[in-house]
Scaffold this active site. Structure first.
Site, PDB file in Angstrom:
ATOM      1  N   GLU A 285       0.809  -1.228   0.000  1.00 46.43           N
ATOM      2  CA  GLU A 285       0.000   0.000   0.000  1.00 46.43           C
ATOM      3  C   GLU A 285       0.843   1.280   0.000  1.00 46.43           C
ATOM      4  O   GLU A 285       0.325   2.367   0.252  1.00 46.43           O
ATOM      5  CB  GLU A 285      -0.954   0.030   1.196  1.00 46.43           C
ATOM      6  CG  GLU A 285      -2.084  -0.961   1.153  1.00 46.43           C
ATOM      7  CD  GLU A 285      -2.958  -0.877  -0.096  1.00 46.43           C
ATOM      8  OE1 GLU A 285      -2.803   0.073  -0.891  1.00 46.43           O
ATOM      9  OE2 GLU A 285      -3.779  -1.768  -0.278  1.00 46.43           O
TER      10      GLU A 285
ATOM     11  N   HIS B   6     -12.475  -3.576   2.245  1.00 49.29           N
ATOM     12  CA  HIS B   6     -11.063  -3.714   2.576  1.00 49.29           C
ATOM     13  C   HIS B   6     -10.758  -3.332   4.034  1.00 49.29           C
ATOM     14  O   HIS B   6     -10.489  -4.209   4.849  1.00 49.29           O
ATOM     15  CB  HIS B   6     -10.267  -2.848   1.575  1.00 49.29           C
ATOM     16  CG  HIS B   6      -8.790  -2.929   1.718  1.00 49.29           C
ATOM     17  ND1 HIS B   6      -7.920  -2.494   0.752  1.00 49.29           N
ATOM     18  CD2 HIS B   6      -8.008  -3.365   2.729  1.00 49.29           C
ATOM     19  CE1 HIS B   6      -6.674  -2.684   1.153  1.00 49.29           C
ATOM     20  NE2 HIS B   6      -6.704  -3.203   2.348  1.00 49.29           N
TER      21      HIS B   6
END
Ligand SMILES: [Zn+2]
Length: 216
Positions: free
Chosen positions: A76, A158
């Site tokens: 990420e 998520h």
């Protein structure tokens, strides 16, 4: 090795979210901005938190290229970079997959401002950024856009991202957000969820920002 304090902040926060079950396994990630360079220090990809050390934290530049460290940075990283680029007030980012927040992210519903601590620490309802596959520039864009000038944003199907001026603030955002989502769900099961009045939210948030806490 430089930035020992910042590395320790990242490690401590990562181990805290693992210990308190805000993430499962090696999921989630934590970063801080390097104070005097366009770099960030971020948790490595797919590494166990309990055996992680400060040497394992990866320093990357704003293109996502590793400056220092032997491991691959968190998948990420693009989302973290985009947030630091857009928000000069943000110095720390914590990303969690905690169950109640993730339930809202799956439902695509905002977490309402229902508690005084939600108003104080977060100050806005937590909206859901549209879905995109993890690690993509598209997800980074969606997250930054939905976050705006706020401190918390859900990622559809998520989890959640919390930001702060320092690591304590970013962590606190995540814990208050999770508690808010949990209470909202419980209240919903009782039949209704009543959000605080916007004027009260504003007042509570400003008071907390000014003093760091409110009088009991
Ligand atoms: Zn995630």
């Amino acid at each position: 090795m430089q930035y020992l304090q910042q590395r320790q902040d990242v490690l401590r926060a990562a181990q805290t979210i693992a210990r308190t079950k805000m993430v499962v396994g090696t999921w989630g990630n934590v970063s801080v901005r390097v104070p005097d360079k366009p770099y960030l220090l971020i948790t490595p990809s797919g590494m166990k938190y309990d055996t992680m050390t400060i040497e394992d934290i990866v320093m990357v530049d704003w293109s996502g290229t590793t400056v220092e460290g032997i491991w691959k940075p968190s998948v990420e990283t693009p989302t973290h970079v985009r947030i630091y680029q857009q928000r000069s007030d943000v110095n720390a980012i914590v990303h969690v997959h905690s169950p109640y927040l993730t339930a809202f992210a799956v439902a695509g519903l905002p977490v309402p401002v229902i508690l005084e601590e939600t108003a104080q620490v977060i100050g806005h309802e937590i909206k859901t950024a549209p879905y995109a596959i993890c690690g993509t520039a598209r997800l980074a864009d969606n997250v930054v856009q939905t976050l705006g000038s706020g401190v918390a944003v859900l990622m559809a199907n998520h989890g959640m991202v919390g930001v702060g001026r320092n690591i304590e603030e970013a962590l606190r955002v995540c814990y208050i957000a999770e508690e808010t989502a949990r209470i909202a769900l419980l209240a919903q099961s009782l039949g209704q969820v009543r959000a605080l009045d916007p004027a009260e939210i504003e007042k509570l948030h400003r008071g907390f920002a000014a003093y760091g806490q409110t009088k009991e």
